[in-house]
Design a protein around this motif. Sequence first.
Motif, PDB file in Angstrom:
ATOM      1  N   GLU A 178      36.642  -9.121 -67.915  1.00  0.00           N
ATOM      2  CA  GLU A 178      36.627 -10.530 -67.522  1.00  0.00           C
ATOM      3  C   GLU A 178      35.817 -10.796 -66.257  1.00  0.00           C
ATOM      4  O   GLU A 178      35.846 -11.904 -65.719  1.00  0.00           O
ATOM      5  CB  GLU A 178      38.054 -11.065 -67.371  1.00  0.00           C
ATOM      6  CG  GLU A 178      38.845 -11.078 -68.669  1.00  0.00           C
ATOM      7  CD  GLU A 178      38.274 -11.993 -69.750  1.00  0.00           C
ATOM      8  OE1 GLU A 178      37.382 -12.810 -69.458  1.00  0.00           O
ATOM      9  OE2 GLU A 178      38.723 -11.894 -70.905  1.00  0.00           O
ATOM     10  N   LEU A 179      35.081  -9.822 -65.785  1.00  0.00           N
ATOM     11  CA  LEU A 179      34.228 -10.029 -64.610  1.00  0.00           C
ATOM     12  C   LEU A 179      33.275 -11.199 -64.812  1.00  0.00           C
ATOM     13  O   LEU A 179      32.998 -11.969 -63.896  1.00  0.00           O
ATOM     14  CB  LEU A 179      33.429  -8.758 -64.293  1.00  0.00           C
ATOM     15  CG  LEU A 179      34.208  -7.602 -63.700  1.00  0.00           C
ATOM     16  CD1 LEU A 179      33.360  -6.336 -63.717  1.00  0.00           C
ATOM     17  CD2 LEU A 179      34.660  -7.928 -62.292  1.00  0.00           C
ATOM     18  N   ARG A 180      32.792 -11.348 -66.020  1.00  0.00           N
ATOM     19  CA  ARG A 180      31.813 -12.399 -66.334  1.00  0.00           C
ATOM     20  C   ARG A 180      32.389 -13.799 -66.161  1.00  0.00           C
ATOM     21  O   ARG A 180      31.647 -14.777 -66.059  1.00  0.00           O
ATOM     22  CB  ARG A 180      31.291 -12.223 -67.758  1.00  0.00           C
ATOM     23  CG  ARG A 180      32.354 -12.473 -68.821  1.00  0.00           C
ATOM     24  CD  ARG A 180      31.889 -12.116 -70.227  1.00  0.00           C
ATOM     25  NE  ARG A 180      32.909 -12.342 -71.210  1.00  0.00           N
ATOM     26  CZ  ARG A 180      33.855 -11.480 -71.539  1.00  0.00           C
ATOM     27  NH1 ARG A 180      33.914 -10.311 -70.937  1.00  0.00           N
ATOM     28  NH2 ARG A 180      34.739 -11.768 -72.466  1.00  0.00           N
ATOM     29  N   ASN A 181      33.702 -13.918 -66.154  1.00  0.00           N
ATOM     30  CA  ASN A 181      34.334 -15.230 -66.035  1.00  0.00           C
ATOM     31  C   ASN A 181      34.718 -15.602 -64.603  1.00  0.00           C
ATOM     32  O   ASN A 181      35.297 -16.664 -64.383  1.00  0.00           O
ATOM     33  CB  ASN A 181      35.565 -15.303 -66.946  1.00  0.00           C
ATOM     34  CG  ASN A 181      35.157 -15.460 -68.393  1.00  0.00           C
ATOM     35  OD1 ASN A 181      34.389 -16.351 -68.726  1.00  0.00           O
ATOM     36  ND2 ASN A 181      35.629 -14.573 -69.245  1.00  0.00           N
ATOM     37  N   LEU A 182      34.417 -14.734 -63.660  1.00  0.00           N
ATOM     38  CA  LEU A 182      34.697 -15.050 -62.262  1.00  0.00           C
ATOM     39  C   LEU A 182      33.605 -15.939 -61.679  1.00  0.00           C
ATOM     40  O   LEU A 182      32.435 -15.826 -62.064  1.00  0.00           O
ATOM     41  CB  LEU A 182      34.775 -13.757 -61.438  1.00  0.00           C
ATOM     42  CG  LEU A 182      35.971 -12.855 -61.681  1.00  0.00           C
ATOM     43  CD1 LEU A 182      35.785 -11.533 -60.953  1.00  0.00           C
ATOM     44  CD2 LEU A 182      37.269 -13.533 -61.259  1.00  0.00           C
ATOM     45  N   THR A 183      33.980 -16.767 -60.744  1.00  0.00           N
ATOM     46  CA  THR A 183      32.961 -17.500 -59.996  1.00  0.00           C
ATOM     47  C   THR A 183      32.165 -16.480 -59.189  1.00  0.00           C
ATOM     48  O   THR A 183      32.623 -15.347 -58.966  1.00  0.00           O
ATOM     49  CB  THR A 183      33.598 -18.512 -59.024  1.00  0.00           C
ATOM     50  OG1 THR A 183      34.377 -17.794 -58.062  1.00  0.00           O
ATOM     51  CG2 THR A 183      34.453 -19.542 -59.760  1.00  0.00           C
ATOM     52  N   GLU A 184      31.006 -16.875 -58.730  1.00  0.00           N
ATOM     53  CA  GLU A 184      30.162 -15.954 -57.966  1.00  0.00           C
ATOM     54  C   GLU A 184      30.895 -15.424 -56.727  1.00  0.00           C
ATOM     55  O   GLU A 184      30.832 -14.232 -56.425  1.00  0.00           O
ATOM     56  CB  GLU A 184      28.866 -16.659 -57.560  1.00  0.00           C
ATOM     57  CG  GLU A 184      27.863 -15.730 -56.913  1.00  0.00           C
ATOM     58  CD  GLU A 184      26.542 -16.422 -56.607  1.00  0.00           C
ATOM     59  OE1 GLU A 184      25.898 -16.002 -55.638  1.00  0.00           O
ATOM     60  OE2 GLU A 184      26.166 -17.358 -57.342  1.00  0.00           O
ATOM     61  N   GLU A 185      31.590 -16.301 -56.051  1.00  0.00           N
ATOM     62  CA  GLU A 185      32.328 -15.902 -54.846  1.00  0.00           C
ATOM     63  C   GLU A 185      33.426 -14.889 -55.173  1.00  0.00           C
ATOM     64  O   GLU A 185      33.579 -13.866 -54.505  1.00  0.00           O
ATOM     65  CB  GLU A 185      32.931 -17.146 -54.194  1.00  0.00           C
ATOM     66  CG  GLU A 185      33.720 -16.865 -52.932  1.00  0.00           C
ATOM     67  CD  GLU A 185      34.326 -18.139 -52.352  1.00  0.00           C
ATOM     68  OE1 GLU A 185      35.369 -18.013 -51.686  1.00  0.00           O
ATOM     69  OE2 GLU A 185      33.774 -19.234 -52.563  1.00  0.00           O
ATOM     70  N   ASN A 186      34.206 -15.168 -56.227  1.00  0.00           N
ATOM     71  CA  ASN A 186      35.275 -14.250 -56.622  1.00  0.00           C
ATOM     72  C   ASN A 186      34.713 -12.932 -57.145  1.00  0.00           C
ATOM     73  O   ASN A 186      35.277 -11.860 -56.887  1.00  0.00           O
ATOM     74  CB  ASN A 186      36.183 -14.903 -57.665  1.00  0.00           C
ATOM     75  CG  ASN A 186      37.065 -15.978 -57.066  1.00  0.00           C
ATOM     76  OD1 ASN A 186      37.257 -16.048 -55.855  1.00  0.00           O
ATOM     77  ND2 ASN A 186      37.588 -16.837 -57.911  1.00  0.00           N
ATOM     78  N   PHE A 187      33.616 -13.000 -57.884  1.00  0.00           N
ATOM     79  CA  PHE A 187      32.962 -11.795 -58.379  1.00  0.00           C
ATOM     80  C   PHE A 187      32.565 -10.884 -57.214  1.00  0.00           C
ATOM     81  O   PHE A 187      32.770  -9.669 -57.260  1.00  0.00           O
ATOM     82  CB  PHE A 187      31.727 -12.161 -59.211  1.00  0.00           C
ATOM     83  CG  PHE A 187      30.986 -10.967 -59.740  1.00  0.00           C
ATOM     84  CD1 PHE A 187      31.376 -10.360 -60.917  1.00  0.00           C
ATOM     85  CD2 PHE A 187      29.906 -10.437 -59.050  1.00  0.00           C
ATOM     86  CE1 PHE A 187      30.705  -9.240 -61.410  1.00  0.00           C
ATOM     87  CE2 PHE A 187      29.228  -9.331 -59.527  1.00  0.00           C
ATOM     88  CZ  PHE A 187      29.620  -8.725 -60.714  1.00  0.00           C
TER      89      PHE A 187
END
Length: 195
Positions: free
Chosen positions: A111-120
């Motif tokens: 689910e990394l792809r579903n994180l916002t850029e900041e959260n990623f």
Amino acid sequence: MARTQGSHSDITGPRIREAALRLFAQHGYAAVSMRQIAKEVGVQAGALYNYTPDKQSLLFSLMSSHMEELQAAWDSVPRAAYAMDRLRAFTGFHIRFHLERPDAVFIAYMELRNLTEENFTVIESLRRVYENGVEGILKEGVEQGVFSIPDTKIATLAVIAMLNGVNTWYRSEGRLSLDEVERVYWGMVQKAVSA
């Protein structure tokens, strides 16, 4: 709107996290709504917002908690003096820790792809801390002359990926015990890095 009968703040929050973890792992983050999570927990959809500002925050919280628990658990393992012994300990630790948390592991990687850029960025930095620890073991092993590795970063990622694979196929009722699986995987890791 009245609180759903049986809803208590000290148990509802953890139940929301457990339901979200299970649903995200089963159906994928994008396919799960806050309404579905609420239904699973047995609360009104609006009640979820007493525990999390939004679905993205819930995903981020699940992923960051997993990575923080993983690092804390690894940090608590007694540190052996020699790289070979530390890598052996890491192999067993990683397999066992992840087998106990298949949904959290699935979400942490898929689910990394579903994180916002900041959260990623935050999750990636937590992952790097863990990976850097493994790479440190490999670098020490090269310095001690027990490992022969042309690129310790690639070797780190390969070892972790191989160990993560156990989650996809291992079943406790299968033909091999967990101890046997751990021994086989240790043999493969050892052959991959040994001088």
